[in-house]
Enzyme design. Structure first.
Site, mmCIF file in Angstrom:
data_model
loop_
_atom_site.group_PDB
_atom_site.id
_atom_site.type_symbol
_atom_site.label_atom_id
_atom_site.label_comp_id
_atom_site.label_asym_id
_atom_site.label_seq_id
_atom_site.Cartn_x
_atom_site.Cartn_y
_atom_site.Cartn_z
ATOM 1 N N HIS A 32 -3.407 -8.316 -0.637
ATOM 2 C CA HIS A 32 -2.058 -8.381 -1.206
ATOM 3 C C HIS A 32 -2.193 -8.415 -2.725
ATOM 4 O O HIS A 32 -3.122 -9.009 -3.254
ATOM 5 C CB HIS A 32 -1.336 -9.649 -0.724
ATOM 6 C CG HIS A 32 0.140 -9.577 -0.904
ATOM 7 N ND1 HIS A 32 0.739 -9.822 -2.118
ATOM 8 C CD2 HIS A 32 1.122 -9.252 -0.042
ATOM 9 C CE1 HIS A 32 2.039 -9.679 -1.978
ATOM 10 N NE2 HIS A 32 2.304 -9.319 -0.732
ATOM 11 N N ASP A 63 2.038 -8.230 7.349
ATOM 12 C CA ASP A 63 2.036 -7.069 8.256
ATOM 13 C C ASP A 63 0.953 -7.133 9.317
ATOM 14 O O ASP A 63 0.944 -6.326 10.240
ATOM 15 C CB ASP A 63 1.872 -5.792 7.430
ATOM 16 C CG ASP A 63 3.083 -5.570 6.553
ATOM 17 O OD1 ASP A 63 2.942 -5.558 5.327
ATOM 18 O OD2 ASP A 63 4.178 -5.462 7.126
#
Ligand code: SDX
Length: 434
Positions: free
Chosen positions: A311, A369
């Site tokens: 991320h 996700d």
């Protein structure tokens, strides 16, 4: 919106011997910023920051993320508390208005949203132009933009009442459009929204009910769907939200700006990662094949990445991933699919990756996700719908951020500059002379 960042000091930059002073501003929490808006005027230089790794694009009061600590707050409330205690529509109210609603405020808000869930019947004809195997994100992107044609008054973005109405219409109609995209892709008739159902239940019924049978959604799936929407509601200035802000900064129709956000979310590096992560887990197939894929993820010459890991901001565990993992376990137990092979691979991959030096050193943790695809699969959605579901949850974040940008007194059209390294000036050469 009132800008309330405070001056904390002064940064000095020496440009060819000329020292330029720029204010250092601080907010409620997180890193201070150097306000460089006067840099070009005073020093004749631009800043360069492709990907905006060190650039704040705006002041915002909506969401705070601490990537090092794995913290995510919406209007000050921790995401894990909201996911456990609240509901998606209440989180929508919070993101839009800044405070949790009283019971009366919530009842009125929920009723208002419910009364905007239907689409103009001519909207349905836009789907007829798509092939049945069209990706639902193509149908969502285009239908959200098409919605602008039915509400020309929304172009008056400086009218607070028009902004309120547009916000409610988008939150209310996105599930109806998303469900239609799914129904169209499987050749089933569209199902109209029902005003006696909750937001998540209404959406599941529009997706999974058929006229031939009575449909009642499982309470576990309803709760899981509502929690999925909460976990994806907003996330500061991510790629799709920044797209919405930039598109909206020109005064574009709000529905067109939101459709630009849908388009940006589609990418596998962003909202498309949930679909890519499940495809990857299915491709791995069994835990014994994990080392082969971890090796590929480390190979600089191999474009393969572990989808659902890493991320830009979180250099610690994504707090949403923890709640999503818990939701997956609840679904697996309730739906008696705890032996789901995909879940087994996911759990083993997470364990191995979190112990592997490459991922530890690069702080590559599972993100929202990684598990969301497994949850969406367990609820009954095909992979092609995963990013649509992400867009459904993120709609309120895009809308709240767009409104905040419009209400920001310092707001101007977004127009970045560049460093030019192309050809120097030269005269045209006729083709006969080349
Ligand atoms: C979302 O911004 C948001 O807030 C997004 C989001 C939201 O709610 O809006 O949180 C939702 O988009 C979550 C992210 C979903 N994307 C994925 O899961 C795709 C896989 N992840 C990567 O593509 C990547 O981690 C990003 C895009 C998420 C972040 O990219 P960055 O910050 O630009 O980091 P990077 O690509 O520069 O990677 C840093 C290093 C690189 O190695 P070096 O060049 O330093 O040697 O880490 C490596 C990368 O090669 N790396 C990975 C990896 N992610 C980064 N290596 C293997 N597998 C991965 N997944």
């Amino acid at each position: 919106m009132e800008n309330t960042a405070e001056k904390k000091g002064v940064a000095k930059i020496d440009v060819d011997g000329k020292v330029v002073e720029m204010p250092i501003m601080g907010g409620t929490d997180g890193p201070n910023v150097v306000d460089v808006k006067r840099l070009y005027a005073e020093a004749g230089v631009f800043t360069l920051d492709p990907g905006f790794t060190s650039t704040a694009s705006c002041e915002s009061k909506i969401t705070f993320i601490d990537g090092e600590e794995g913290i995510l707050l919406h209007r000050g409330y921790p995401i894990d508390q909201l996911a456990q205690e609240s509901g998606y529509l209440e989180v929508c109210y919070l993101l839009l208005n800044g405070e949790l609603p009283t019971q009366t405020e919530f009842t009125d808000f929920a009723r208002t949203i419910t009364l905007h869930t239907m689409l103009h019947t001519q909207m349905d004809r836009f789907f007829e132009g798509f092939r049945r195997d069209s990706h639902p994100m193509a149908m969502l992107t285009s239908n959200v933009a098409a919605l602008a044609a039915f509400y020309p008054d929304a172009m008056d973005i400086n009218d607070p009442e028009e902004r309120r109405l547009s916000s409610h219409r988008l939150i209310a109609k996105m599930p109806t459009i998303a469900a239609r995209a799914y129904k169209y892709s499987i050749g089933q008739p569209f199902v109209e929204p029902r005003n006696d159902l909750s937001y998540a239940e209404n959406f599941l019924r529009m997706c999974f009910s058929v006229p031939a049978e009575r449909y009642v959604a499982s309470p576990v799936k309803i709760r899981a769907m509502d929690r999925l929407l909460i976990l994806q509601a907003d996330h500061e200035q991510n790629a799709s939200t920044s797209t919405v802000r930039l598109a909206g900064s020109s005064g574009a129709h709000p529905f067109a700006a939101i459709s630009a956000g849908v388009a940006s979310l589609w990418g596998p590096s962003h909202g498309g990662a949930n679909e890519a992560a499940l495809r990857m887990l299915r491709e791995i197939g069994t835990p014994d094949r994990i080392p082969e894929f971890i090796k590929r993820a480390k190979d600089k010459d191999d474009p393969f990445r572990l989808m659902g890991f890493g991320h830009r901001v979180y250099k610690n565990y994504d707090p949403r991933a923890k709640v999503m993992q818990q939701t997956v376990h609840e679904l697996m137990e309730e739906l008696d699919i705890s032996q789901n092979p995909t879940l087994q691979v996911a759990m083993e991959l997470e364990k191995i990756a979190l112990e592997d030096e490459y991922f530890v050193s690069k702080k590559l943790y599972p993100n929202v996700d990684f598990y969301s695809g497994i949850a969406m699969d367990a609820i009954g959605f095909p992979m092609e719908m995963f990013t649509v579901l992400f867009a459904l949850g993120r709609t309120v974040g895009w809308v709240a951020q767009l409104n905040e940008m419009i209400e920001d007194p310092t707001q101007r059209i977004g127009r970045p500059r560049q460093i030019y390294t192309g050809a120097a000036r030269r005269d045209y050469v006729p083709i006969s002379s080349r």
